[in-house]
Design an enzyme around this catalytic site. Structure first.
Site, short mmCIF file in Angstrom:
data_model
loop_
_atom_site.label_atom_id
_atom_site.label_comp_id
_atom_site.label_asym_id
_atom_site.label_seq_id
_atom_site.Cartn_x
_atom_site.Cartn_y
_atom_site.Cartn_z
N LYS A 114 0.82 -1.22 0.00
CA LYS A 114 0.00 0.00 0.00
C LYS A 114 0.85 1.26 0.00
O LYS A 114 0.47 2.28 -0.56
CB LYS A 114 -0.95 -0.01 1.19
CG LYS A 114 -2.03 -1.08 1.06
CD LYS A 114 -3.09 -0.95 2.11
CE LYS A 114 -4.19 -1.98 1.88
NZ LYS A 114 -5.27 -1.89 2.86
N LYS A 195 -6.63 -10.75 -6.43
CA LYS A 195 -7.95 -10.91 -5.84
C LYS A 195 -8.90 -9.79 -6.29
O LYS A 195 -8.47 -8.70 -6.65
CB LYS A 195 -7.87 -10.98 -4.31
CG LYS A 195 -7.56 -9.68 -3.60
CD LYS A 195 -7.67 -9.90 -2.09
CE LYS A 195 -7.53 -8.58 -1.35
NZ LYS A 195 -7.75 -8.71 0.09
N LYS A 198 -12.44 -3.71 -4.77
CA LYS A 198 -13.27 -2.54 -5.04
C LYS A 198 -12.48 -1.44 -5.74
O LYS A 198 -13.02 -0.65 -6.51
CB LYS A 198 -13.80 -2.02 -3.70
CG LYS A 198 -14.92 -1.02 -3.81
CD LYS A 198 -16.26 -1.69 -3.85
CE LYS A 198 -17.37 -0.67 -3.87
NZ LYS A 198 -18.68 -1.26 -3.87
#
Length: 329
Positions: A114, A195, A198
């Site tokens: 991230k 995966k 969103k």
């Protein structure tokens, strides 16, 4: 004797996607029937590691709440609450953060991943949010935490923090155990090596549980597979079609073997439509219920406030004892 207590949370990203539902929410519904003490939190403090416009965050919290209620979460059988309404979460995170080494946090793969996506080199909140996760769990003396594969390392951190605290201040926290999801991780429809997410920039990659039937059909029709037309299950060799088989099995409750038996003789193009239809049938009643709940914002706010009051009643005496143990009172 320590009573079993389950804690889990979901970030408010609006209406959850297929992977959220199959990997977490479906399991939550089952667990609220099996355990007498269950807490589910809408994790707005966690979502702030990637800040949103205030109006967007408020709406996302309500949309996520509507979705989990529509999926079958029952506030009479669990505490459903908004994380930031219980300030003890953040206060305990500070105490636990002072007992946690920075190098341990820097080694977590999600920090590295991230951090790379943030232009500023990563924020303090992004680095320390696994400590807040530990506080979320330990604040209620939770004994079990439903987790996906990607959260196992964060739960291990919470276990280590609990043990470190107990060693320093005496046996206090139960060391929480993982409840691992049995559902195969749902992958992106456009890139079955990652995966479903969103935040995926490819709109056709992610199926949201409130998508219309037409949107679901389009996304599955465009799903990436390969040049072999037969339906088989081989995640390493054929990740695209294997992802479809995993989704089909999860939404119908069938085993992989049963799905393959039913699909014998179908080519992948026809099979995509079979999977799409199964997903549409699964989510039709949920989609209708989400729409109904979204029309009553005051009800959703009340559910979260009532849940927070109950969560506070549980957390307050535990947190007061923590304050006493560390010397704050």
């Amino acid at each position: 004797m320590v009573m079993d207590r389950i804690f889990s949370g979901i970030q408010p990203t609006g209406t959850p996607h297929l992977g959220n539902y199959l990997g977490a929410i479906q399991n939550w519904v089952n667990l609220q029937e099996e355990c007498s003490s269950v807490l589910y939190s809408i994790m707005d403090l966690h979502s702030f590691t990637m800040p949103k416009e205030p109006a967007v965050l408020r709406q996302n919290v309500l949309d996520t709440t509507a979705a989990v209620l529509a999926c079958g979460i029952d506030p009479k059988k669990c505490f459903l609450f908004r994380q930031s309404l219980v300030p003890e979460h953040a206060e305990l995170a500070w105490i636990l953060g002072c007992l946690t080494n920075v190098p341990r946090l820097l080694r977590l793969p999600q920090w590295k991943m991230k951090c790379a996506s943030q232009n500023n080199g990563g924020t303090v909140g992004l680095l320390t949010y696994p400590v807040l996760q530990a506080a979320d769990i330990l604040l209620y003396k939770s004994t079990h935490v439903p987790v996906g594969e990607d959260q196992v390392l964060h739960l291990e951190l919470a276990q280590d923090i609990a043990q470190h605290f107990n060693k320093k201040y005496g046996e206090f926290f139960p060391v929480p155990k993982a409840i691992l999801s049995t559902t195969k991780k749902i992958k992106s429809l456009r890139d079955p090596t990652v995966k479903m997410s969103k935040s995926d920039p490819q709109k056709l990659a992610t199926v949201n549980i409130a998508d219309s039937p037409d949107e679901i059909v389009l996304k599955f029709r465009k799903a990436v597979t390969d040049f072999t037309s037969e339906v088989t299950y081989d995640p390493a060799g054929r990740p695209g079609v294997s992802n479809l088989v995993s989704i089909h099995a999860a939404v119908t409750g069938l085993s992989i073997k049963e799905v393959l038996h039913q699909s014998a003789g179908l080519d992948t193009a026809r099979y995509k439509m079979v999977v799409a239809e199964s997903v549409i049938q699964k989510f039709a009643p949920i989609r209708n219920e989400i729409k109904k709940l979204q029309e009553d914002k005051s009800h959703l706010i009340k559910v979260l406030e009532n849940g927070a009051e109950k969560a506070k009643e549980l957390a307050s005496p535990i947190y007061q004892e923590i304050r006493r143990l560390v010397g704050f009172q």
